[in-house]
Design a protein around this motif. Sequence first.
Motif, mmCIF file in Angstrom:
data_model
loop_
_atom_site.group_PDB
_atom_site.id
_atom_site.type_symbol
_atom_site.label_atom_id
_atom_site.label_comp_id
_atom_site.label_asym_id
_atom_site.label_seq_id
_atom_site.Cartn_x
_atom_site.Cartn_y
_atom_site.Cartn_z
ATOM 1 N N GLN A 311 0.831 -1.200 0.000
ATOM 2 C CA GLN A 311 0.000 0.000 0.000
ATOM 3 C C GLN A 311 0.867 1.253 0.000
ATOM 4 O O GLN A 311 0.599 2.210 -0.735
ATOM 5 N N ASP A 312 1.917 1.244 0.817
ATOM 6 C CA ASP A 312 2.831 2.385 0.879
ATOM 7 C C ASP A 312 3.550 2.588 -0.456
ATOM 8 O O ASP A 312 3.707 3.726 -0.921
ATOM 9 N N LEU A 313 3.989 1.495 -1.068
ATOM 10 C CA LEU A 313 4.687 1.593 -2.353
ATOM 11 C C LEU A 313 3.763 2.174 -3.416
ATOM 12 O O LEU A 313 4.179 3.049 -4.193
ATOM 13 N N ARG A 314 2.540 1.723 -3.451
ATOM 14 C CA ARG A 314 1.607 2.232 -4.458
ATOM 15 C C ARG A 314 1.394 3.734 -4.291
ATOM 16 O O ARG A 314 1.357 4.480 -5.280
ATOM 17 N N ALA A 315 1.281 4.180 -3.046
ATOM 18 C CA ALA A 315 1.091 5.613 -2.798
ATOM 19 C C ALA A 315 2.307 6.414 -3.266
ATOM 20 O O ALA A 315 2.165 7.494 -3.860
ATOM 21 N N ARG A 316 3.506 5.881 -3.030
ATOM 22 C CA ARG A 316 4.719 6.594 -3.461
ATOM 23 C C ARG A 316 4.813 6.651 -4.978
ATOM 24 O O ARG A 316 5.208 7.680 -5.552
ATOM 25 N N LEU A 317 4.472 5.556 -5.643
ATOM 26 C CA LEU A 317 4.527 5.544 -7.102
ATOM 27 C C LEU A 317 3.512 6.509 -7.703
ATOM 28 O O LEU A 317 3.794 7.174 -8.703
ATOM 29 N N ASP A 318 2.339 6.570 -7.105
ATOM 30 C CA ASP A 318 1.344 7.539 -7.570
ATOM 31 C C ASP A 318 1.892 8.962 -7.463
ATOM 32 O O ASP A 318 1.721 9.789 -8.368
ATOM 33 N N ALA A 319 2.573 9.238 -6.349
ATOM 34 C CA ALA A 319 3.105 10.588 -6.132
ATOM 35 C C ALA A 319 4.235 10.912 -7.101
ATOM 36 O O ALA A 319 4.273 12.004 -7.687
ATOM 37 N N VAL A 320 5.165 9.976 -7.282
ATOM 38 C CA VAL A 320 6.316 10.229 -8.160
ATOM 39 C C VAL A 320 5.857 10.367 -9.616
ATOM 40 O O VAL A 320 6.316 11.263 -10.337
ATOM 41 N N SER A 321 4.958 9.481 -10.062
ATOM 42 C CA SER A 321 4.491 9.570 -11.448
ATOM 43 C C SER A 321 3.742 10.882 -11.682
ATOM 44 O O SER A 321 3.896 11.515 -12.733
ATOM 45 N N GLY A 322 2.968 11.304 -10.695
ATOM 46 C CA GLY A 322 2.262 12.582 -10.819
ATOM 47 C C GLY A 322 3.213 13.754 -10.893
ATOM 48 O O GLY A 322 3.001 14.700 -11.666
ATOM 49 N N ARG A 323 4.285 13.693 -10.102
ATOM 50 C CA ARG A 323 5.265 14.783 -10.120
ATOM 51 C C ARG A 323 5.976 14.861 -11.470
ATOM 52 O O ARG A 323 6.179 15.951 -12.018
ATOM 53 N N ILE A 324 6.355 13.692 -12.012
ATOM 54 C CA ILE A 324 7.055 13.686 -13.295
ATOM 55 C C ILE A 324 6.161 14.243 -14.398
ATOM 56 O O ILE A 324 6.581 15.092 -15.203
ATOM 57 N N ASN A 325 4.930 13.780 -14.440
ATOM 58 C CA ASN A 325 4.017 14.277 -15.480
ATOM 59 C C ASN A 325 3.680 15.747 -15.281
ATOM 60 O O ASN A 325 3.559 16.509 -16.253
ATOM 61 N N GLY A 326 3.560 16.170 -14.015
ATOM 62 C CA GLY A 326 3.291 17.581 -13.764
ATOM 63 C C GLY A 326 4.429 18.481 -14.204
ATOM 64 O O GLY A 326 4.211 19.597 -14.691
ATOM 65 N N ALA A 327 5.666 17.989 -14.064
ATOM 66 C CA ALA A 327 6.833 18.805 -14.396
ATOM 67 C C ALA A 327 7.145 18.821 -15.886
ATOM 68 O O ALA A 327 7.642 19.830 -16.406
ATOM 69 N N TYR A 328 6.870 17.715 -16.600
ATOM 70 C CA TYR A 328 7.347 17.589 -17.977
ATOM 71 C C TYR A 328 6.253 17.510 -19.044
ATOM 72 O O TYR A 328 6.529 17.743 -20.225
ATOM 73 N N ALA A 329 5.023 17.156 -18.686
ATOM 74 C CA ALA A 329 3.991 16.958 -19.702
ATOM 75 C C ALA A 329 3.669 18.249 -20.440
ATOM 76 O O ALA A 329 3.783 19.350 -19.894
ATOM 77 N N THR A 330 3.266 18.096 -21.690
ATOM 78 C CA THR A 330 2.782 19.224 -22.485
ATOM 79 C C THR A 330 1.338 18.937 -22.875
ATOM 80 O O THR A 330 0.773 17.907 -22.519
ATOM 81 N N ILE A 331 0.728 19.841 -23.612
ATOM 82 C CA ILE A 331 -0.692 19.687 -23.912
ATOM 83 C C ILE A 331 -0.982 18.460 -24.774
ATOM 84 O O ILE A 331 -2.118 17.977 -24.801
ATOM 85 N N ASP A 332 0.022 17.940 -25.484
ATOM 86 C CA ASP A 332 -0.223 16.767 -26.317
ATOM 87 C C ASP A 332 0.790 15.646 -26.073
ATOM 88 O O ASP A 332 0.992 14.782 -26.909
ATOM 89 N N TRP A 333 1.432 15.665 -24.905
ATOM 90 C CA TRP A 333 2.431 14.618 -24.600
ATOM 91 C C TRP A 333 2.472 14.355 -23.101
ATOM 92 O O TRP A 333 2.573 15.288 -22.296
ATOM 93 N N VAL A 334 2.385 13.067 -22.733
ATOM 94 C CA VAL A 334 2.513 12.633 -21.343
ATOM 95 C C VAL A 334 3.774 11.764 -21.256
ATOM 96 O O VAL A 334 3.848 10.715 -21.911
ATOM 97 N N PRO A 335 4.776 12.169 -20.497
ATOM 98 C CA PRO A 335 6.046 11.437 -20.483
ATOM 99 C C PRO A 335 5.973 10.057 -19.830
ATOM 100 O O PRO A 335 6.732 9.164 -20.181
ATOM 101 N N LEU A 336 5.047 9.875 -18.867
ATOM 102 C CA LEU A 336 4.970 8.608 -18.137
ATOM 103 C C LEU A 336 3.535 8.104 -18.117
ATOM 104 O O LEU A 336 2.638 8.747 -17.557
ATOM 105 N N ARG A 337 3.308 6.960 -18.744
ATOM 106 C CA ARG A 337 2.012 6.297 -18.690
ATOM 107 C C ARG A 337 2.117 5.169 -17.662
ATOM 108 O O ARG A 337 2.859 4.206 -17.865
#
Length: 482
Positions: A311-337
Motif C-alpha cells: 500500500q505504501d509503495l503504491r502511494a509513493r509511485l502515484d506521487a512520483v508519477s504525478g510529479r514527473i508528469n506535472g513537471a514535464y507533460a505538455t498539452i499533447d504529450w505525457v512522459p509517463l504512462r
Amino acid sequence: MGRLIVVSNRVQAPGDAGVGSAGGLAMALAAALREHSGLWFGWSGQTSEAFTGKVTTRRVGAVNVATIDLDEQDRQEYYNGYANKTLWPLFHHRTDLASYERSFDAGYARVNERFAAALAPLVARDDMIWVHDYHLIPLARELRKRGVRNRIGFFLHIPWPSRRVLTSLPRHQELVEALLDYDLIGFQTVDSREAFQGYVTDTLGGAVSAAGDVELLGRRTRIGAFPIGIDVEDFRQAAASATAQTVHKRMRRSMTGRKMILGVDRLDYSKGLEERFLAYEQFLADNADQIENVFFLQIATLSRDEVEAYQDLRARLDAVSGRINGAYATIDWVPLRYVNRSYRRDELAGVYRAAHVGLVTPLRDGMNLVAKEYVAAQDPDDPGVLILSQFAGAAEQMDAALIVNPFSREDVAEAIRRGLVMPKAERVVRWRELMDGVEAQGVSLWRDDFLMALLEPRSGGGAPAEPPSPFGERLPSGYATA
C-alpha cells in the motif's frame, strides 16, 4: 517413474493463455506438466469458514488438479503473514520490511502440515514430487513424517539470501534443516546456490562435497542451480496471434512517431519501480532533446493489497508519477504512462514488440522472465534494446543486454539514452546473442535438468538409488536424502 506431482502454493489451470507473465511460475509449471500425465496440488485460493481438509479434484487437459481450501486464519498467518511479510522481504534483502510474529510461524507450520496430510494419501509408489517455492519449505519434512519415501525435489523461484541476512530470521536453523528432507534443492542462480552452501558450512557446521552436495547431520542433499526459462515456441505463437498483432498496431498508433520505453512488472518493492521512475526523471532532466520524442509505459499489476508495504509503495509511485508528469507533460504529450492492470500474455507480446527499450531493473530477483519474453517478442530485423539489472538472476545468462545498477539513477538514465540512440546494426547483434540464449535455455531444459538430477542415483560411495518403497512404510531412523 510414475506420475509427476507438482506442489505449489496456488494452483492455476495449466495451459491457460490468459495467465500473465509477471512471476512466470504458472506458465513454467504448465509447460512442465504438458509432457507428464501428472497431478498439480495446492491451495485453491479460496477460504472456508473452518478448515475441512477436503481435497477437490478436476481434470484440466492432460493434468489432474487437486486443491484444498484454507481458512481465514491460515490465509492471514501463513500467506499474508509468514510468506509475504517475513520470508519474501527477507529473501529480497529487505530486512527493514520483514515482520517476525509467533502467530506467523505457527500459521506457516500449520498450513504445511495440512498440505502434507491432504497430499500424502494421493501419492502412489512410483510418483515423483516437485515442490515449488518459499511457501512450502517444510513440506518434505511433513511428508516424511507421514511415511512418504518417494523422491521429493524443491525449487526456489526467488533469491536465497546471504548468510548474514538469513541469520536475522528467528529459528533460521530450523527452516534450513527442514530443507534437508528433500532429495534435491534447486536454485535459479549459482549465486543463490553458493549462498545456501555458505550458510550450511559457516553457520551450521556442515560440509560441501566436491560434487556440490550438502552434508549435514548425517545426511547428504543434492544442490543445484537450474535457471528457469520460457516456453519459446508457446510464446512465439502468442506473439504471432491476431490479438498480439492488434495490440502491436494499437501501440504503434498511440506512439505517434515517438519511441517507447517499457516496463512490465508485478507491483512489488523488489522490482525497483520507484528507483526506475526516478531514473527516468533523471533521463528527462539530462536529455532535453528527448522531451516529447519519447515516453515511458509502466505496466504494474497490483498484488498483495492487504500488506501495508505494498500500500505504501503504491502511494509513493502515484506521487512520483504525478510529479514527473506535472513537471514535464505538455498539452499533447505525457512522459509517463503508469497503468495498474493486468494483461494477457498475447496482449503483452504485442506491447513488447512495439517497445524500443525494455526496462527490467529489479533490485533483487530470482530470474525475471519478463526480460526473456521481451527478447522473444522482438522483430529480428529491427529489435529493441533490453536494459537489465545486474541483480536479476537473468543477468547471469543475458550479458548482451545493457547491464545496469538499479540503485544508480544516473547509470539507468544513461542506459536509457544509449538504448534509444543505439545503431540498428548493434541492436541486431545484441538481440541475436540474447535470443540464442533464450532459445537454448528454455523451460524444457530447466524441467529436464531438474527432473534428471532428481532421478540420479544417490551420491556418495557410488551407492545406487534406493527404489521407492510402498507408501505407508515409515522412514527408518537416520534416513539420508539423495
